[in-house]
Write an enzyme that holds these catalytic residues in place. Structure first.
Site, PDB file in Angstrom:
ATOM      1  N   PHE A  78       0.844  -1.188   0.000  1.00  0.00           N
ATOM      2  CA  PHE A  78       0.000   0.000   0.000  1.00  0.00           C
ATOM      3  C   PHE A  78       0.888   1.250   0.000  1.00  0.00           C
ATOM      4  CE2 PHE A  78      -2.981   3.063   1.881  1.00  0.00           C
ATOM      5  CZ  PHE A  78      -4.088   2.844   1.069  1.00  0.00           C
ATOM      6  N   ASP A 155       1.923  -5.475   8.294  1.00  0.00           N
ATOM      7  CA  ASP A 155       0.728  -4.643   8.155  1.00  0.00           C
ATOM      8  C   ASP A 155      -0.467  -5.593   8.080  1.00  0.00           C
ATOM      9  OD1 ASP A 155      -1.476  -3.253   7.066  1.00  0.00           O
ATOM     10  OD2 ASP A 155      -0.194  -1.806   6.055  1.00  0.00           O
ATOM     11  N   TYR A 180     -10.791   0.100  10.259  1.00  0.00           N
ATOM     12  CA  TYR A 180     -11.803   0.639   9.351  1.00  0.00           C
ATOM     13  C   TYR A 180     -12.518  -0.460   8.579  1.00  0.00           C
ATOM     14  CZ  TYR A 180     -13.351   2.858   4.950  1.00  0.00           C
ATOM     15  OH  TYR A 180     -14.067   3.259   3.851  1.00  0.00           O
ATOM     16  N   LYS A 181     -11.832  -1.549   8.295  1.00  0.00           N
ATOM     17  CA  LYS A 181     -12.385  -2.561   7.389  1.00  0.00           C
ATOM     18  C   LYS A 181     -13.189  -3.602   8.162  1.00  0.00           C
ATOM     19  CE  LYS A 181      -8.855  -1.797   3.889  1.00  0.00           C
ATOM     20  NZ  LYS A 181      -8.126  -0.707   4.577  1.00  0.00           N
ATOM     21  N   ARG A 329     -12.075  -4.250  -7.172  1.00  0.00           N
ATOM     22  CA  ARG A 329     -11.864  -5.042  -5.958  1.00  0.00           C
ATOM     23  C   ARG A 329     -13.206  -5.312  -5.289  1.00  0.00           C
ATOM     24  NH1 ARG A 329      -7.919  -3.149  -1.095  1.00  0.00           N
ATOM     25  NH2 ARG A 329      -9.682  -1.761  -0.709  1.00  0.00           N
TER      26      ARG A 329
END
Length: 364
Positions: A78, A155, A180-181, A329
């Site tokens: 990322f 990560d 967040y996910k 995605r």
């Protein structure tokens, strides 16, 4: 959240710091560790963004390996991870050795092994590749880093809450992840950091804030770090941002991570089956692993038309995200995504792509 406004903030005010809030970063960190990370208490803390926590731990790690001047990272990671590594390398005069994985995979054990030597201070990689959803071999790569005398940072942004993890068992040194996910913390939710217990007193985090001090309310003249994981806190904890995670962790614990993982795999199996039948004939390429053990909870589909079609999908209530240069995605949160939703979304995708392909052929 309304109860928090009416009660804790509405009536307790500053007293709530002594009653609960001072311990919230470590208490919630322990909960994340227990439910999703395979981490014993006292090693996980919540606070700051993923970017800030990555900076803290990468800086602390390279400083803890004096005489070593190399960091290993990968080109498919990322952007934040790569940018932080570049910045710290420039700041500390380090060399970065870049691994170049295939676009539909993550860094392999062989690629890591090929660039390890006695100069390497830190290896930092994503456990799940953000584009392809490919899972890296955490225990093997961690072991290889340790055999070379380097520290290992993972990560976990696309892992926590979707893929079973065992950080303590796998000997992981450091990890950072967002909430967040799959932990449903919401936009801007604080991230978490994991620091193995035996490393905590060896690392000096570079953003020395009052909440990471041994006695924050002493307001002393110089910084004396707290013992244990608290020393990695900097500023005032984001108490409100921590609230949504608590209920989600309860749900994950009730279901159990093995069941969450099995639902994730069933959903991604379903996407692959649909894609093979309806999308591959339209020129779509599957850019995610087919092997279950190497596949996390999202599937990336590639086609030159997907950049253009993403906006049209959003207008129809189908919400994938686009990853350049041509990836769509399909993110699947196991506890809240149904097979019916996936079928409907992919059907709309197939219809739009078929119409686009027919129109393009007519123009030719």
């Amino acid at each position: 959240m309304s109860r928090f406004v009416d009660e804790a903030w509405g009536t307790r005010l500053i007293r709530a710091w002594d009653e609960a809030w001072m311990d919230a970063p470590t208490e919630l960190g322990d909960r994340i560790g227990q439910v999703t990370l395979g981490a014993a208490p006292g090693q996980t803390v919540v606070g700051d963004s993923t970017t800030v926590l990555l900076y803290k731990l990468i800086r602390a790690a390279v400083d803890a390996r004096p005489g070593r001047d190399v960091v290993i990272a990968d080109t498919q990671n990322f952007p934040t991870d790569r940018f932080i590594v570049e910045g710290i390398a420039a700041e500390r005069g380090l060399e970065v050795r870049w691994i170049e994985p295939a676009a539909d995979a993550g860094p392999s054990e062989a690629q890591v092994q090929a660039v390890l030597d006695e100069r390497v201070a830190l290896v930092t990689l994503s456990h799940v590749a953000f584009r392809s959803g490919s899972i890296a071999d955490m225990p093997t790569i961690t072991r290889l880093a340790h055999e070379a005398g380097a520290l290992m940072l993972w990560d976990l942004c696309h892992s926590a809450g979707a893929v079973e993890l065992a950080l303590d068992r796998d000997g992981v040194d450091l990890a950072v992840g967002c909430t967040y996910k799959y932990l449903n913390g919401g936009p801007g939710a604080p991230a978490f950091a994991y620091v193995a217990a035996d490393l905590q007193d060896q690392l000096r985090q570079p953003i020395q804030g009052w909440m990471g001090a041994a006695d924050p309310f002493a307001m002393g003249p110089s910084f004396e770090p707290a013992t244990g994981i608290r020393r990695f806190i900097s500023g005032t904890p984001p108490i409100i941002g921590m609230l949504p995670m608590r209920d989600m962790l309860d749900l994950i614990e009730r279901a159990g991570m093995p069941a969450v993982r099995e639902k994730s795999l069933a959903l991604t199996d379903f996407v692959l089956e649909f894609a093979d039948e309806r999308l591959v004939p339209l020129g779509v390429r599957i850019a995610s692993p087919r092997e279950r053990a190497r596949r996390a909870s999202h599937i990336t589909l590639e086609h030159p038309a997907f950049r253009e079609l993403t906006g049209e999908l959003w207008q129809r209530g189908v919400i994938p995200d686009f990853r350049p240069p041509q990836g769509l995605r399909i993110g699947l949160s196991p506890l809240s995504t149904s097979f019916a939703e996936v079928a409907e979304g992919l059907s709309v995708t197939a219809k739009l792509l078929a119409a686009h392909t027919a129109g393009f052929a007519a123009r030719d």
